[in-house]
Every structure is written in C-alpha cells, then in structure tokens.
Design an enzyme around this catalytic site. Structure first.
Site, PDB file in Angstrom:
ATOM      1  N   GLU A  47       9.462  -5.951   7.561  1.00  0.00           N
ATOM      2  CA  GLU A  47       8.803  -4.646   7.363  1.00  0.00           C
ATOM      3  C   GLU A  47       8.550  -3.912   8.678  1.00  0.00           C
ATOM      4  O   GLU A  47       7.702  -3.026   8.742  1.00  0.00           O
ATOM      5  CB  GLU A  47       7.483  -4.822   6.605  1.00  0.00           C
ATOM      6  CG  GLU A  47       7.608  -5.388   5.201  1.00  0.00           C
ATOM      7  CD  GLU A  47       8.346  -4.489   4.224  1.00  0.00           C
ATOM      8  OE1 GLU A  47       8.904  -3.450   4.649  1.00  0.00           O
ATOM      9  OE2 GLU A  47       8.379  -4.824   3.031  1.00  0.00           O
ATOM     10  N   HIS A  87      -0.331  -5.579   7.207  1.00  0.00           N
ATOM     11  CA  HIS A  87       0.239  -5.516   5.857  1.00  0.00           C
ATOM     12  C   HIS A  87       0.026  -6.857   5.175  1.00  0.00           C
ATOM     13  O   HIS A  87       0.347  -7.898   5.755  1.00  0.00           O
ATOM     14  CB  HIS A  87       1.737  -5.201   5.949  1.00  0.00           C
ATOM     15  CG  HIS A  87       2.477  -5.452   4.669  1.00  0.00           C
ATOM     16  ND1 HIS A  87       2.141  -4.833   3.490  1.00  0.00           N
ATOM     17  CD2 HIS A  87       3.517  -6.273   4.376  1.00  0.00           C
ATOM     18  CE1 HIS A  87       2.960  -5.261   2.524  1.00  0.00           C
ATOM     19  NE2 HIS A  87       3.789  -6.140   3.036  1.00  0.00           N
ATOM     20  N   HIS A 112      -0.251  -9.059   1.094  1.00  0.00           N
ATOM     21  CA  HIS A 112      -0.079  -9.080  -0.356  1.00  0.00           C
ATOM     22  C   HIS A 112      -1.359  -9.654  -0.966  1.00  0.00           C
ATOM     23  O   HIS A 112      -1.299 -10.487  -1.873  1.00  0.00           O
ATOM     24  CB  HIS A 112       1.114  -9.960  -0.750  1.00  0.00           C
ATOM     25  CG  HIS A 112       2.425  -9.486  -0.222  1.00  0.00           C
ATOM     26  ND1 HIS A 112       3.597 -10.173  -0.422  1.00  0.00           N
ATOM     27  CD2 HIS A 112       2.759  -8.371   0.480  1.00  0.00           C
ATOM     28  CE1 HIS A 112       4.599  -9.519   0.170  1.00  0.00           C
ATOM     29  NE2 HIS A 112       4.116  -8.432   0.718  1.00  0.00           N
ATOM     30  N   TYR A 115     -19.069   4.340  -2.729  1.00  0.00           N
ATOM     31  CA  TYR A 115     -19.123   5.219  -1.548  1.00  0.00           C
ATOM     32  C   TYR A 115     -18.361   4.671  -0.347  1.00  0.00           C
ATOM     33  O   TYR A 115     -17.980   5.423   0.555  1.00  0.00           O
ATOM     34  CB  TYR A 115     -20.582   5.536  -1.186  1.00  0.00           C
ATOM     35  CG  TYR A 115     -21.326   4.398  -0.528  1.00  0.00           C
ATOM     36  CD1 TYR A 115     -22.047   3.484  -1.289  1.00  0.00           C
ATOM     37  CD2 TYR A 115     -21.302   4.241   0.846  1.00  0.00           C
ATOM     38  CE1 TYR A 115     -22.716   2.432  -0.690  1.00  0.00           C
ATOM     39  CE2 TYR A 115     -21.976   3.188   1.456  1.00  0.00           C
ATOM     40  CZ  TYR A 115     -22.682   2.287   0.682  1.00  0.00           C
ATOM     41  OH  TYR A 115     -23.332   1.247   1.279  1.00  0.00           O
ATOM     42  N   HIS A 169       3.675  -4.367  -4.783  1.00  0.00           N
ATOM     43  CA  HIS A 169       3.988  -5.018  -3.518  1.00  0.00           C
ATOM     44  C   HIS A 169       2.741  -5.510  -2.773  1.00  0.00           C
ATOM     45  O   HIS A 169       2.562  -6.715  -2.625  1.00  0.00           O
ATOM     46  CB  HIS A 169       4.801  -4.036  -2.652  1.00  0.00           C
ATOM     47  CG  HIS A 169       5.255  -4.590  -1.346  1.00  0.00           C
ATOM     48  ND1 HIS A 169       6.327  -4.070  -0.643  1.00  0.00           N
ATOM     49  CD2 HIS A 169       4.771  -5.592  -0.572  1.00  0.00           C
ATOM     50  CE1 HIS A 169       6.499  -4.758   0.471  1.00  0.00           C
ATOM     51  NE2 HIS A 169       5.562  -5.685   0.548  1.00  0.00           N
ATOM     52  N   TYR A 171     -24.659  12.578  10.183  1.00  0.00           N
ATOM     53  CA  TYR A 171     -25.571  13.691   9.943  1.00  0.00           C
ATOM     54  C   TYR A 171     -26.898  13.119   9.458  1.00  0.00           C
ATOM     55  O   TYR A 171     -26.931  12.090   8.796  1.00  0.00           O
ATOM     56  CB  TYR A 171     -25.003  14.637   8.870  1.00  0.00           C
ATOM     57  CG  TYR A 171     -23.762  15.342   9.308  1.00  0.00           C
ATOM     58  CD1 TYR A 171     -23.785  16.238  10.368  1.00  0.00           C
ATOM     59  CD2 TYR A 171     -22.559  15.107   8.670  1.00  0.00           C
ATOM     60  CE1 TYR A 171     -22.625  16.878  10.772  1.00  0.00           C
ATOM     61  CE2 TYR A 171     -21.401  15.734   9.060  1.00  0.00           C
ATOM     62  CZ  TYR A 171     -21.448  16.624  10.119  1.00  0.00           C
ATOM     63  OH  TYR A 171     -20.307  17.253  10.512  1.00  0.00           O
TER      64      TYR A 171
END
Ligand SMILES: [Zn+2]
Length: 215
Positions: free
Chosen positions: A73, A92, A94, A113, A155, A208
């Site tokens: 990959e 990556h 599985h 959230y 995948h 904030y």
C-alpha cells in the site's frame, strides 16, 4: 528525528499496534515523511522480528532503497504525504470494528462528539477499489479531505497525523468510536448530534471559552 531514530520509532509503533490488537499478522502498515520521500514498513512482514533495517525508504517518484519491497500500500502512503502538508505519518490497519463498519460502506456520522477530533462531522468511507492500486489511493484521498482518518470499503482504515504518535492516537480513537457505533447500532438507531451541538463541541476543542480537553 534522524533516520535511525525514525526507523526505531516505526518498529516500536508497529509492535504497539500489534499489542493493542489493532493489527494482526502481516496486515497493516505505516509510513513517516523523511527527507525527499518517506520511510515505510516492508511488504508481507508482521511486527514479530521486525527491525530498523527492514524499514524501506521510498522516494516520492516511487523508487525505493532497502532490503525488502515496500508495503503493497505504499502508493496511498506516498500520495497522502505528497498531498497533505499537515500529515507527517500515516497508519493503515484492518482493525476489527472499523473494518466491520467499512464493510457496510457507510460514513460514521456525528453520533459522538469525539468525531470532531477527526476534522469534521463524519469519518467517511472511501469507495471500494482493489488493494494496492492507484484507484484505492485516489478514493482514500477524497475520503480524507479535511479529515484525519477514513474507512476503506471492505478493507480497513487510514489515519494521518502530524507525526507517528498522533497517527497512532487517531487510529486508537477511530477504532474506539467504531466499536461504540457498532454496539449502539445493535440495539437501536443512534441519536446523532445536531449541527449546533456538534459545532459547540468543535469550538470547545478549539479552545473557545473555558479550556476543554477531550476527556
Ligand atoms: Zn490493507
């Protein structure tokens, strides 16, 4: 971090993913930006016995230097690092829960959230394509737009962080959220946060008002 330190970190992280049960056998791979390319785990090797010398360096043009072939990959690792200036490392896996959801080919909606930490109000599922192909890489980049993680249909999942530690934290978070969502789906239809509720969580994370931590 110099090249040797980065290689050590990648070996440590590969073993950590295995210990956490996020990777099993030889599936899963990871990469980190380095110099004019990236370091990536080798093809077909698991965490067991992996050493620093097994990690492969891949130039951005795809040529590699190392004793093994890079992960099958490597294409999406390369493309994500090339196109996302905010990403310094890609994981990556599985992992079971994220992959189970990816088999439904649905995005994970704002049912919790903590989804806000992924960059937006969902974790998208990339369209299906054969593993190791340019098409899969293209689909993953679309699903990762303004996001730190995505699912890959039938995948697995991808997490992109500013460094290896952040990529690991995102991976753990995606798997945790996936497990929660799966369980909730088994007993009913999860109530999603409204746009206002989600925005308030995002603002809280952004600092904030009173300091907000993700716990
Ligand atoms: Zn895979």
């Amino acid at each position: 971090m110099n090249e040797n330190e980065l290689r050590s970190e990648m070996v440590r992280l590969t073993k950590r993913l295995d210990e956490l049960g996020l990777n099993r056998g030889t599936s899963g791979n990871l990469s980190a930006r380095f110099g004019e390319g990236m370091l990536v785990t080798p093809s077909g090797m698991g965490a067991e016995g992996l050493t620093e010398d097994d990690i492969v360096f891949v130039h951005m043009d795809g040529t590699s230097r190392g004793r093994w072939q890079p992960s099958s990959e490597w294409l999406f690792h390369r493309d994500i690092l090339a196109q996302r200036a905010d990403a310094g490392a890609v994981v990556h896996t599985h992992s079971i829960a994220a992959t189970a959801l990816a088999c439904l080919r649905k995005d994970i909606p704002p049912f919790h959230y903590m989804i806000a930490l992924m960059g937006g109000d969902s974790i998208r599922c990339a369209q299906y394509a054969t593993f190791g192909t340019q098409e899969l890489s293209n689909n993953a980049l679309i699903a990762l737009r303004e996001r730190k993680a995505c699912l890959l249909a039938n995948h697995g999942m991808i997490a992109a962080g500013k460094d290896l530690d952040e990529a690991l934290r995102i991976t753990v978070e995606v798997e945790t959220l996936s497990e929660m969502y799966l369980r909730a789906l088994q007993i009913g239809e999860p109530v999603l946060l409204t746009a206002g509720e989600f925005l308030a969580a995002q603002q809280r994370f952004a600092g904030y008002g009173k300091p907000g931590r993700a716990d």
